[in-house]
Write a protein that holds these residues in place. Structure first.
Motif, PDB file in Angstrom:
ATOM      1  N   ILE A   1       0.782  -1.179   0.060  1.00 39.29           N
ATOM      2  CA  ILE A   1      -0.095  -0.197   0.015  1.00 39.29           C
ATOM      3  C   ILE A   1       0.900   1.218   0.081  1.00 39.29           C
ATOM      4  O   ILE A   1       1.971   1.221   0.697  1.00 39.29           O
ATOM      5  N   ASN A   2       0.525   2.268  -0.694  1.00 40.89           N
ATOM      6  CA  ASN A   2       1.251   3.546  -1.025  1.00 40.89           C
ATOM      7  C   ASN A   2       0.554   4.613  -0.600  1.00 40.89           C
ATOM      8  O   ASN A   2      -0.662   4.654  -1.081  1.00 40.89           O
ATOM      9  N   ALA A   3       1.244   5.707  -0.309  1.00 42.87           N
ATOM     10  CA  ALA A   3       0.530   6.921  -0.059  1.00 42.87           C
ATOM     11  C   ALA A   3       1.482   8.076  -0.556  1.00 42.87           C
ATOM     12  O   ALA A   3       2.789   7.853  -1.066  1.00 42.87           O
ATOM     13  N   GLN A   4       1.140   9.195  -0.352  1.00 42.21           N
ATOM     14  CA  GLN A   4       1.838  10.402  -0.819  1.00 42.21           C
ATOM     15  C   GLN A   4       3.361  10.451  -0.225  1.00 42.21           C
ATOM     16  O   GLN A   4       3.374   9.975   0.662  1.00 42.21           O
ATOM     17  N   THR A   5       4.076  10.745  -1.367  1.00 39.22           N
ATOM     18  CA  THR A   5       5.598  10.754  -1.290  1.00 39.22           C
ATOM     19  C   THR A   5       6.284   9.442  -1.470  1.00 39.22           C
ATOM     20  O   THR A   5       7.493   9.280  -1.351  1.00 39.22           O
ATOM     21  N   ASP A   6       5.509   8.415  -1.529  1.00 34.65           N
ATOM     22  CA  ASP A   6       6.224   7.032  -1.884  1.00 34.65           C
ATOM     23  C   ASP A   6       6.576   6.971  -3.278  1.00 34.65           C
ATOM     24  O   ASP A   6       6.082   7.454  -4.323  1.00 34.65           O
ATOM     25  N   ILE A   7       7.452   5.749  -3.562  1.00 31.88           N
ATOM     26  CA  ILE A   7       8.077   5.729  -4.853  1.00 31.88           C
ATOM     27  C   ILE A   7       6.862   4.233  -5.229  1.00 31.88           C
ATOM     28  O   ILE A   7       6.838   3.430  -4.467  1.00 31.88           O
TER      29      ILE A   7
ATOM     30  N   SER B   1      -2.256  11.890  -2.863  1.00 35.93           N
ATOM     31  CA  SER B   1      -3.481  10.798  -2.777  1.00 35.93           C
ATOM     32  C   SER B   1      -4.300  11.271  -1.793  1.00 35.93           C
ATOM     33  O   SER B   1      -4.024  11.900  -0.857  1.00 35.93           O
ATOM     34  N   SER B   2      -5.695  10.625  -1.886  1.00 35.29           N
ATOM     35  CA  SER B   2      -6.713  10.842  -1.082  1.00 35.29           C
ATOM     36  C   SER B   2      -7.075   9.738  -0.228  1.00 35.29           C
ATOM     37  O   SER B   2      -7.846   9.835   0.849  1.00 35.29           O
ATOM     38  N   GLU B   3      -6.420   8.580  -0.715  1.00 36.50           N
ATOM     39  CA  GLU B   3      -6.317   7.238   0.414  1.00 36.50           C
ATOM     40  C   GLU B   3      -5.339   6.191  -0.333  1.00 36.50           C
ATOM     41  O   GLU B   3      -4.553   6.817  -1.130  1.00 36.50           O
ATOM     42  N   GLU B   4      -5.157   5.291   0.465  1.00 32.84           N
ATOM     43  CA  GLU B   4      -4.163   4.340  -0.001  1.00 32.84           C
ATOM     44  C   GLU B   4      -4.228   3.840  -1.544  1.00 32.84           C
ATOM     45  O   GLU B   4      -5.277   3.723  -1.776  1.00 32.84           O
TER      46      GLU B   4
ATOM     47  N   PHE C   1     -20.181   0.767 -11.707  1.00 28.97           N
ATOM     48  CA  PHE C   1     -20.032   1.932 -11.187  1.00 28.97           C
ATOM     49  C   PHE C   1     -18.882   2.659 -11.953  1.00 28.97           C
ATOM     50  O   PHE C   1     -17.794   2.136 -12.345  1.00 28.97           O
ATOM     51  N   PRO C   2     -18.393   4.117 -11.883  1.00 28.45           N
ATOM     52  CA  PRO C   2     -17.333   4.650 -12.427  1.00 28.45           C
ATOM     53  C   PRO C   2     -16.393   4.637 -11.572  1.00 28.45           C
ATOM     54  O   PRO C   2     -16.511   4.410 -10.154  1.00 28.45           O
ATOM     55  N   ARG C   3     -15.224   4.770 -12.263  1.00 25.01           N
ATOM     56  CA  ARG C   3     -13.972   4.763 -11.418  1.00 25.01           C
ATOM     57  C   ARG C   3     -14.005   6.011 -10.704  1.00 25.01           C
ATOM     58  O   ARG C   3     -14.451   7.018 -11.083  1.00 25.01           O
ATOM     59  N   ARG C   4     -13.142   5.955  -9.724  1.00 31.94           N
ATOM     60  CA  ARG C   4     -12.963   7.007  -8.929  1.00 31.94           C
ATOM     61  C   ARG C   4     -11.483   7.300  -8.629  1.00 31.94           C
ATOM     62  O   ARG C   4     -10.745   6.579  -8.080  1.00 31.94           O
ATOM     63  N   ALA C   5     -11.051   8.672  -8.946  1.00 36.84           N
ATOM     64  CA  ALA C   5      -9.704   9.002  -8.852  1.00 36.84           C
ATOM     65  C   ALA C   5      -9.074   9.033  -7.236  1.00 36.84           C
ATOM     66  O   ALA C   5     -10.057   9.626  -6.435  1.00 36.84           O
ATOM     67  N   VAL C   6      -8.020   8.436  -7.049  1.00 37.65           N
ATOM     68  CA  VAL C   6      -7.751   8.435  -5.426  1.00 37.65           C
ATOM     69  C   VAL C   6      -6.160   9.051  -5.493  1.00 37.65           C
ATOM     70  O   VAL C   6      -5.769   9.334  -4.368  1.00 37.65           O
TER      71      VAL C   6
ATOM     72  N   THR D   1      -3.041   9.715 -13.502  1.00 39.57           N
ATOM     73  CA  THR D   1      -3.978   9.868 -12.316  1.00 39.57           C
ATOM     74  C   THR D   1      -4.345   8.393 -12.008  1.00 39.57           C
ATOM     75  O   THR D   1      -4.279   7.257 -12.952  1.00 39.57           O
ATOM     76  N   VAL D   2      -4.385   8.017 -10.658  1.00 39.44           N
ATOM     77  CA  VAL D   2      -4.620   6.615 -10.138  1.00 39.44           C
ATOM     78  C   VAL D   2      -6.061   6.512  -9.910  1.00 39.44           C
ATOM     79  O   VAL D   2      -6.580   7.396  -9.163  1.00 39.44           O
ATOM     80  N   PHE D   3      -6.754   5.450 -10.356  1.00 34.37           N
ATOM     81  CA  PHE D   3      -8.136   5.093 -10.042  1.00 34.37           C
ATOM     82  C   PHE D   3      -8.205   3.907  -9.040  1.00 34.37           C
ATOM     83  O   PHE D   3      -7.646   2.906  -9.343  1.00 34.37           O
ATOM     84  N   ALA D   4      -9.017   4.127  -8.258  1.00 35.45           N
ATOM     85  CA  ALA D   4      -9.432   2.861  -7.345  1.00 35.45           C
ATOM     86  C   ALA D   4     -10.418   2.036  -8.214  1.00 35.45           C
ATOM     87  O   ALA D   4     -11.051   2.422  -8.908  1.00 35.45           O
ATOM     88  N   ARG D   5     -10.384   0.675  -7.640  1.00 36.41           N
ATOM     89  CA  ARG D   5     -11.529  -0.334  -8.545  1.00 36.41           C
ATOM     90  C   ARG D   5     -12.656  -0.133  -7.846  1.00 36.41           C
ATOM     91  O   ARG D   5     -12.872   0.296  -6.693  1.00 36.41           O
TER      92      ARG D   5
END
Length: 74
Positions: free
Chosen positions: A1-7, A60-63, A35-40, A25-29
């Motif tokens: 699991i990654n979040a802001q500033t991770d490689i 990032s707004s979540e992991e 249902f539409p994809r959600r940018a995270v 842009t990274v999208f959550a499943r």
């Protein structure tokens, strides 16, 4: 699991047209089919090889988990 500033590592590289400085842009499943994809989050590419790229999570707004979908940010 990654979040802001991770490689993170992407399975897209120069053969796919990726260049240093590209943003994705990274999208959550979707939780349910249809249902539409959600940018995270967003990643910024800084190293590119033939078939892979290395990027930093710039926001990032979540992991962000392995296998999340990405889309080129225009």
């Amino acid at each position: 699991i990654n979040a802001q500033t991770d490689i993170v590592y992407l399975d897209k590289g120069s053969r796919d047209g990726v260049e240093p400085g590209d943003r994705f842009t990274v999208f959550a499943r979707p939780e349910q089919k249809g249902f539409p994809r959600r940018a995270v989050g967003e990643v910024l590419v800084f190293l590119v090889k033939d078939r892979t790229s290395t990027a930093v999570v710039s926001q990032s707004s979540e992991e962000i988990g392995k296998g999340e979908a990405i889309g080129f940010k225009e």
